[in-house]
Write a protein that holds these residues in place. Structure first.
Motif, PDB file in Angstrom:
ATOM      1  N   VAL A   1      43.732  45.291  21.773  1.00 35.19           N
ATOM      2  CA  VAL A   1      44.101  46.547  21.149  1.00 35.19           C
ATOM      3  C   VAL A   1      42.902  46.794  20.269  1.00 35.19           C
ATOM      4  O   VAL A   1      42.201  48.032  19.890  1.00 35.19           O
ATOM      5  N   LEU A   2      42.499  45.714  19.507  1.00 28.92           N
ATOM      6  CA  LEU A   2      41.518  45.994  18.624  1.00 28.92           C
ATOM      7  C   LEU A   2      40.050  46.293  19.170  1.00 28.92           C
ATOM      8  O   LEU A   2      39.512  47.231  18.676  1.00 28.92           O
ATOM      9  N   VAL A   3      39.732  45.812  20.300  1.00 29.59           N
ATOM     10  CA  VAL A   3      38.507  46.108  21.059  1.00 29.59           C
ATOM     11  C   VAL A   3      38.626  47.351  21.651  1.00 29.59           C
ATOM     12  O   VAL A   3      37.783  48.012  21.432  1.00 29.59           O
ATOM     13  N   HIS A   4      39.825  47.471  22.249  1.00 32.67           N
ATOM     14  CA  HIS A   4      40.111  48.896  22.831  1.00 32.67           C
ATOM     15  C   HIS A   4      39.866  49.874  21.706  1.00 32.67           C
ATOM     16  O   HIS A   4      39.206  51.167  22.160  1.00 32.67           O
ATOM     17  N   MET A   5      40.178  49.751  20.404  1.00 35.57           N
ATOM     18  CA  MET A   5      40.375  50.656  19.638  1.00 35.57           C
ATOM     19  C   MET A   5      38.729  51.073  19.299  1.00 35.57           C
ATOM     20  O   MET A   5      38.032  51.810  19.032  1.00 35.57           O
TER      21      MET A   5
ATOM     22  N   ILE B   1      54.433  53.060  16.480  1.00 39.00           N
ATOM     23  CA  ILE B   1      55.186  51.931  16.922  1.00 39.00           C
ATOM     24  C   ILE B   1      54.361  50.694  17.313  1.00 39.00           C
ATOM     25  O   ILE B   1      54.837  49.826  16.974  1.00 39.00           O
ATOM     26  N   LEU B   2      53.169  51.012  17.643  1.00 40.50           N
ATOM     27  CA  LEU B   2      52.218  49.891  17.943  1.00 40.50           C
ATOM     28  C   LEU B   2      51.993  48.769  16.542  1.00 40.50           C
ATOM     29  O   LEU B   2      51.918  47.693  16.525  1.00 40.50           O
ATOM     30  N   PHE B   3      51.871  49.696  15.634  1.00 44.50           N
ATOM     31  CA  PHE B   3      51.850  49.345  14.145  1.00 44.50           C
ATOM     32  C   PHE B   3      52.865  48.333  13.760  1.00 44.50           C
ATOM     33  O   PHE B   3      52.899  47.187  13.334  1.00 44.50           O
ATOM     34  N   LEU B   4      54.100  48.983  14.021  1.00 43.39           N
ATOM     35  CA  LEU B   4      55.190  48.132  13.671  1.00 43.39           C
ATOM     36  C   LEU B   4      55.560  46.755  14.613  1.00 43.39           C
ATOM     37  O   LEU B   4      55.670  45.776  13.997  1.00 43.39           O
TER      38      LEU B   4
ATOM     39  N   SER C   1      48.043  40.451   8.821  1.00 43.96           N
ATOM     40  CA  SER C   1      48.875  40.981   9.974  1.00 43.96           C
ATOM     41  C   SER C   1      48.864  42.764   9.910  1.00 43.96           C
ATOM     42  O   SER C   1      48.695  43.381  10.718  1.00 43.96           O
ATOM     43  N   GLY C   2      49.530  43.240   8.862  1.00 40.70           N
ATOM     44  CA  GLY C   2      49.691  44.386   8.411  1.00 40.70           C
ATOM     45  C   GLY C   2      48.451  45.146   8.356  1.00 40.70           C
ATOM     46  O   GLY C   2      48.574  46.340   8.909  1.00 40.70           O
ATOM     47  N   LEU C   3      47.514  44.626   7.899  1.00 36.12           N
ATOM     48  CA  LEU C   3      45.902  45.340   7.624  1.00 36.12           C
ATOM     49  C   LEU C   3      45.529  45.480   9.300  1.00 36.12           C
ATOM     50  O   LEU C   3      45.095  46.246   9.423  1.00 36.12           O
ATOM     51  N   PHE C   4      45.603  44.337   9.931  1.00 30.04           N
ATOM     52  CA  PHE C   4      44.978  44.419  11.330  1.00 30.04           C
ATOM     53  C   PHE C   4      45.807  45.364  12.045  1.00 30.04           C
ATOM     54  O   PHE C   4      45.228  46.377  12.641  1.00 30.04           O
ATOM     55  N   ALA C   5      46.983  45.475  12.004  1.00 25.64           N
ATOM     56  CA  ALA C   5      48.028  46.512  12.764  1.00 25.64           C
ATOM     57  C   ALA C   5      47.484  47.712  12.033  1.00 25.64           C
ATOM     58  O   ALA C   5      47.593  48.982  13.127  1.00 25.64           O
ATOM     59  N   LEU C   6      47.362  48.051  10.778  1.00 23.66           N
ATOM     60  CA  LEU C   6      46.941  49.484  10.305  1.00 23.66           C
ATOM     61  C   LEU C   6      45.464  50.026  10.871  1.00 23.66           C
ATOM     62  O   LEU C   6      45.533  51.008  11.109  1.00 23.66           O
TER      63      LEU C   6
ATOM     64  N   VAL D   1      44.026  49.297  13.405  1.00 28.41           N
ATOM     65  CA  VAL D   1      44.246  49.514  14.827  1.00 28.41           C
ATOM     66  C   VAL D   1      44.797  51.086  14.806  1.00 28.41           C
ATOM     67  O   VAL D   1      44.343  51.893  15.567  1.00 28.41           O
ATOM     68  N   MET D   2      46.125  51.156  14.251  1.00 27.42           N
ATOM     69  CA  MET D   2      46.788  52.238  14.200  1.00 27.42           C
ATOM     70  C   MET D   2      45.922  53.781  13.744  1.00 27.42           C
ATOM     71  O   MET D   2      45.695  54.451  14.593  1.00 27.42           O
ATOM     72  N   LEU D   3      45.272  53.320  12.727  1.00 29.39           N
ATOM     73  CA  LEU D   3      44.450  54.379  11.951  1.00 29.39           C
ATOM     74  C   LEU D   3      43.265  54.884  12.882  1.00 29.39           C
ATOM     75  O   LEU D   3      42.883  55.946  13.064  1.00 29.39           O
ATOM     76  N   GLY D   4      42.553  53.946  13.364  1.00 31.74           N
ATOM     77  CA  GLY D   4      41.278  53.967  14.192  1.00 31.74           C
ATOM     78  C   GLY D   4      41.747  54.894  15.479  1.00 31.74           C
ATOM     79  O   GLY D   4      41.151  55.778  15.776  1.00 31.74           O
ATOM     80  N   ASN D   5      42.831  54.466  16.029  1.00 32.06           N
ATOM     81  CA  ASN D   5      43.215  55.261  17.256  1.00 32.06           C
ATOM     82  C   ASN D   5      43.902  56.572  16.835  1.00 32.06           C
ATOM     83  O   ASN D   5      43.520  57.683  17.508  1.00 32.06           O
ATOM     84  N   ILE D   6      44.710  56.462  15.822  1.00 32.23           N
ATOM     85  CA  ILE D   6      45.146  58.175  15.450  1.00 32.23           C
ATOM     86  C   ILE D   6      44.188  59.136  15.191  1.00 32.23           C
ATOM     87  O   ILE D   6      44.639  60.341  15.449  1.00 32.23           O
ATOM     88  N   THR D   7      43.154  58.897  14.713  1.00 32.41           N
ATOM     89  CA  THR D   7      42.044  59.867  14.494  1.00 32.41           C
ATOM     90  C   THR D   7      41.570  60.444  15.719  1.00 32.41           C
ATOM     91  O   THR D   7      41.225  61.860  15.475  1.00 32.41           O
TER      92      THR D   7
END
Lengths: 246, 250
Positions: free
Chosen positions: A42-46, A190-193, A222-227, A229-235
């Motif tokens: 998901v990181l590379v995908h983002m 949800i992915l973030f959680l 872990s929280g930062l990583f998830a954050l 990914v979430m923020l990058g995609n949400i934009t």
């Protein structure tokens, strides 16, 4: 006073859930390994998704590159299909082990569910099966929408070929539907959680014993990583809906 | 202090239990949770009713015998404190207290607040000991163990086996308990000759009665002996290590 036999010391026979060879430890190792695969994916995908800001040509070239990767060693889309099969195997392992673990957890806790849990970590841990199911549904939706181009996809979905990709046009068309954009946005939360707890748990699942300080650091990372990914995609759906990208 | 007590009554393992409500007058803030039950039992006995059965022994937090669930929290509202060391000053006047046994499918209720924790005994029987022939007692300094290592082993040896970690776990997992045994014994030289064998048998045993760990962290919040959460990872680590040492005991 009644005289009932107290069966102290006798083992209550437990119903075997999942195969015997799949111990809890092995199931957790499988979940941790496949979870890390998805985390990196998901990181590379983002990162790839963010190329949408570099314009249609760059984005579509990237999509085509994924299909021509390792050519001529592999045929067109060869690497892509190998990678898809690998991801599918990981998904099957992850989902099956998740089912076994949650069914065992439920059975071994018994009929009095634990109430009054502490903190955010317990919240994300408890919601892992729910967030997992939502993510699974999202993956199916996402693949139908933007990869297969059937069912939930837009009417003007264009399949790519060796001549070129229409990933950019398909993405814009899909996110121009507010309901889809909002679903995507919610799926990212949800992915973030799921990711925040999942990545934190992998460290434990791999048997890495950490002190309190190191564990807090891992939790934060872990929280930062998830954050990220979430923020990058949400934009992206926001940019499409506001007309920033079209 | 006036308190309303909702207490779990269950005559034996074969009948369903229920909550029984009692209004209590004249309870003191200095009373421990167990003393509150004693106080209530005095009333029940004087009225010719059955007293509430519960486990207790040392009442100073070192034996691991007591343990009840108070308002959904195993041992009570104060973290890392056994039921016998929790006092009514943690509650407000007029508050309702819901007293239940420690809950887990592995802990069948024997009577009222007393549960059968022999599933934990089986884990200890599986490998919570050192069985190499140690001969007669050696000189204290014949085996040199650094201070840091000794302290680490003692941190994990502090487990009093009360079972609250299991009752605190939404999955009914025993990873904190088993992990404390594994960490304690694998840290010291005396435990090393059987390290892999111990890991295999203890972890097989916890799979029989207890659930999988999902890193909720509830166990370490509850543990009256303050076993750190790092114990839970020892289960996966020791099992993987044992798998790589197939056929070997150490």
């Amino acid at each position: 006073m009644s005289t009932t036999s107290v069966r102290a010391g006798t083992r209550t026979p437990q119903k075997q859930i999942g195969p015997r060879w799949l111990s809890n430890v092995l199931a957790k190792y499988i979940m941790a390994f496949t979870g890390i695969v998805f985390g990196v994916f998901v990181l590379v995908h983002m990162f790839g998704n963010l190329k949408v800001y570099l314009g249609p040509e760059h984005f579509n070239d990237y999509a085509l590159w994924l299909r021509t990767l390792l050519e001529p060693l592999l045929p067109y889309e060869g690497f892509l299909w190998l990678f898809r099969l690998f991801l599918l195997a990981c998904l099957a392992g992850h989902v099956y082990c998740a089912w076994v673990i949650s069914a065992r957890a439920k059975a071994r806790r018994g009929k009095f569910a634990r109430k009054g849990l502490h903190g955010f970590s317990s919240f994300t841990a408890r919601t892992m099966p729910v967030t997992g199911i939502v993510l699974l549904l999202f993956i199916i939706f996402h693949l139908l929408d933007l990869t297969a181009g059937i069912g939930v996809a837009t009417e003007n979905f264009q399949h790519g070929s060796e001549a070129g990709s229409f990933a950019y046009q398909n993405l814009i068309a899909s996110f121009s539907r507010p309901a889809v954009a909002i679903f995507y946005l919610l799926a990212m939360v949800i992915l973030f959680l799921h990711l925040a707890h999942g990545l934190y748990a992998t460290v434990n699942d791999f048997g890495i014993t950490l002190g309190q300080k190191a564990r807090s650091t891992v939790m934060l990372l872990s929280g930062l990583f998830a954050l990220v990914v979430m923020l990058g995609n949400i934009t992206i759906p926001i940019a499409v809906l506001t007309g920033l990208v079209s | 202090m006036r308190l309303t007590i909702e207490v779990w009554r269950q005559e034996n393992p074969d009948v369903p239990g229920f909550f029984e409500e009692h209004a209590i007058e004249g309870a003191q803030e200095e009373m421990s949770l167990l003393e509150l039950i004693d106080y209530l039992n005095d009333h029940l006995v004087s009225e010719g009713r059955e007293p509430i059965a519960y486990d207790s022994d040392c009442r100073e937090g070192i034996c691991g015998t007591c343990g009840i669930t108070v308002n959904d929290q195993p041992h009570g509202p104060v973290p890392n404190t056994p039921s016998c060391r929790q006092h009514l000053r943690s509650f407000k006047d007029g508050q309702k207290l819901r007293l239940e046994p420690l809950r887990s499918a592995a802990f069948p209720v024997i009577r009222d607040l007393v549960v059968d924790r022999s599933a934990m005994d089986r884990v200890i029987q599986a490998g919570g000991f050192v069985a190499v022939d140690a001969g007669t007692a050696a000189d204290a300094d014949s085996m040199q163990i650094g201070h840091g290592r000794a302290e680490k082993a003692l941190d994990f040896a502090a487990c009093i086996g009360c079972g609250a970690c299991i009752a605190a776990c939404p999955n009914g997992a025993a990873n904190l308990f088993a992990g404390s045994v594994l960490n304690h014994l694998s840290t010291l030289p005396q435990g090393k000759p059987e390290r892999s064998k111990r890991a295999r048998s203890i972890i097989q045993e916890i799979d029989e009665s207890f659930g999988p760990c999902s890193v909720y962290g509830e166990c370490a919040v509850t543990c009256p002996a303050g076993i750190p959460l790092s114990a839970i990872a020892a289960v996966n680590r020791e099992r993987a290590r044992a798998a790589l040492r197939r056929g070997k005991d150490d």
